[in-house]
Scaffold this motif. Sequence first.
Motif, PDB file in Angstrom:
ATOM      1  N   UNK A  43       0.870  -1.176   0.000  1.00 32.52           N
ATOM      2  CA  UNK A  43       0.000   0.000   0.000  1.00 32.52           C
ATOM      3  C   UNK A  43       0.907   1.225   0.000  1.00 32.52           C
ATOM      4  N   UNK A  44       0.510   2.264  -0.725  1.00 39.44           N
ATOM      5  CA  UNK A  44       1.305   3.495  -0.750  1.00 39.44           C
ATOM      6  C   UNK A  44       0.474   4.693  -0.310  1.00 39.44           C
ATOM      7  N   UNK A  45       1.178   5.763   0.016  1.00 39.39           N
ATOM      8  CA  UNK A  45       0.494   7.028   0.298  1.00 39.39           C
ATOM      9  C   UNK A  45       0.766   8.046  -0.815  1.00 39.39           C
ATOM     10  N   UNK A  46       1.281   7.548  -1.954  1.00 37.10           N
ATOM     11  CA  UNK A  46       1.688   8.436  -3.050  1.00 37.10           C
ATOM     12  C   UNK A  46       1.934   7.603  -4.300  1.00 37.10           C
ATOM     13  N   UNK A  47       2.278   8.323  -5.390  1.00 39.96           N
ATOM     14  CA  UNK A  47       2.705   7.636  -6.604  1.00 39.96           C
ATOM     15  C   UNK A  47       4.225   7.514  -6.615  1.00 39.96           C
ATOM     16  N   UNK A  48       4.802   7.372  -7.833  1.00 41.51           N
ATOM     17  CA  UNK A  48       6.258   7.308  -7.957  1.00 41.51           C
ATOM     18  C   UNK A  48       6.877   8.666  -7.621  1.00 41.51           C
ATOM     19  N   UNK A  49       8.161   8.680  -7.264  1.00 38.22           N
ATOM     20  CA  UNK A  49       8.839   9.963  -7.059  1.00 38.22           C
ATOM     21  C   UNK A  49       8.938  10.726  -8.378  1.00 38.22           C
ATOM     22  N   UNK A  50       8.627  11.996  -8.353  1.00 42.48           N
ATOM     23  CA  UNK A  50       8.771  12.910  -9.499  1.00 42.48           C
ATOM     24  C   UNK A  50       8.101  12.402 -10.786  1.00 42.48           C
ATOM     25  N   UNK A  51       6.845  11.991 -10.761  1.00 38.09           N
ATOM     26  CA  UNK A  51       6.189  11.493 -11.974  1.00 38.09           C
ATOM     27  C   UNK A  51       5.993  12.624 -12.977  1.00 38.09           C
ATOM     28  N   UNK A  52       6.194  12.315 -14.274  1.00 38.39           N
ATOM     29  CA  UNK A  52       6.045  13.366 -15.299  1.00 38.39           C
ATOM     30  C   UNK A  52       5.801  12.796 -16.692  1.00 38.39           C
ATOM     31  N   UNK A  53       5.027  11.718 -16.786  1.00 37.33           N
ATOM     32  CA  UNK A  53       4.755  11.143 -18.109  1.00 37.33           C
ATOM     33  C   UNK A  53       3.332  11.414 -18.581  1.00 37.33           C
ATOM     34  N   UNK A  54       2.651  12.334 -17.911  1.00 39.57           N
ATOM     35  CA  UNK A  54       1.317  12.738 -18.357  1.00 39.57           C
ATOM     36  C   UNK A  54       0.235  11.747 -18.001  1.00 39.57           C
ATOM     37  N   UNK A  55      -0.873  11.875 -18.703  1.00 40.43           N
ATOM     38  CA  UNK A  55      -2.021  11.018 -18.445  1.00 40.43           C
ATOM     39  C   UNK A  55      -2.898  11.570 -17.336  1.00 40.43           C
ATOM     40  N   UNK A  56      -3.859  10.776 -16.946  1.00 39.31           N
ATOM     41  CA  UNK A  56      -4.792  11.155 -15.890  1.00 39.31           C
ATOM     42  C   UNK A  56      -4.031  11.408 -14.593  1.00 39.31           C
ATOM     43  N   UNK A  57      -4.310  12.523 -13.953  1.00 42.02           N
ATOM     44  CA  UNK A  57      -3.661  12.882 -12.699  1.00 42.02           C
ATOM     45  C   UNK A  57      -4.533  12.452 -11.518  1.00 42.02           C
TER      46      UNK A  57
END
Length: 194
Positions: free
Chosen positions: A169-183
């Motif tokens: 389980x996470x409390x976030x996404x990947x570090x520094x995500x920047x590939x676009x798509x649904x936020x």
Amino acid sequence: MLAKIRKLIVQVDETRIEMGRAVTPPTRRALAMAVIENPFAGRFEENLDALIAIGEELGGLLGDKCVAALGIAPGAAQSYGKAAIVGEAGELEHAAAILHPKLGAPLRKAVEKGAALVPSAKKRGGLGTAIDVPLGHKDAAFVRSHFDAMEARVADAPRANEIVVCVAVTDSGRPLPRIGGLQAHEIKGEDGLR
């Protein structure tokens, strides 16, 4: 308790710097693993209901342990995933029985909601076998920033008659995500996709 648990392991992975850049707030992923006895090790069994019931039990137990390890309210969880490693005296279908029919509902309760399918992986292996627990956003599968995985491994498991069951389980996404798509802030969370 239905599962005969030999060992429980809980760990948290926190990333503070990625490629020399500060990650603020840090991304955090929790992993909870149960090393359990496989009641069907060494024999074929047509009816796998006992493993299905164990999966239901472990979904809540491991999900709750992850949320507690992160120190967050259940609704603050963002991603989840599940995996299992079956020892050599078992079969792959034993992992499927634990992971698929009933583990998801109590895991969703542990993280509040969870409209998206819980990503999963399974394999057979011996002591120290590693598996990548796939991760995806709990309410919207199309959120690319949350496509990830967390490696799970127990040095002394699975023994031939054991199964390692993992929930992340996470409390976030990947570090520094920047590939676009649904936020994440754009999701509706109604259909499990968007």
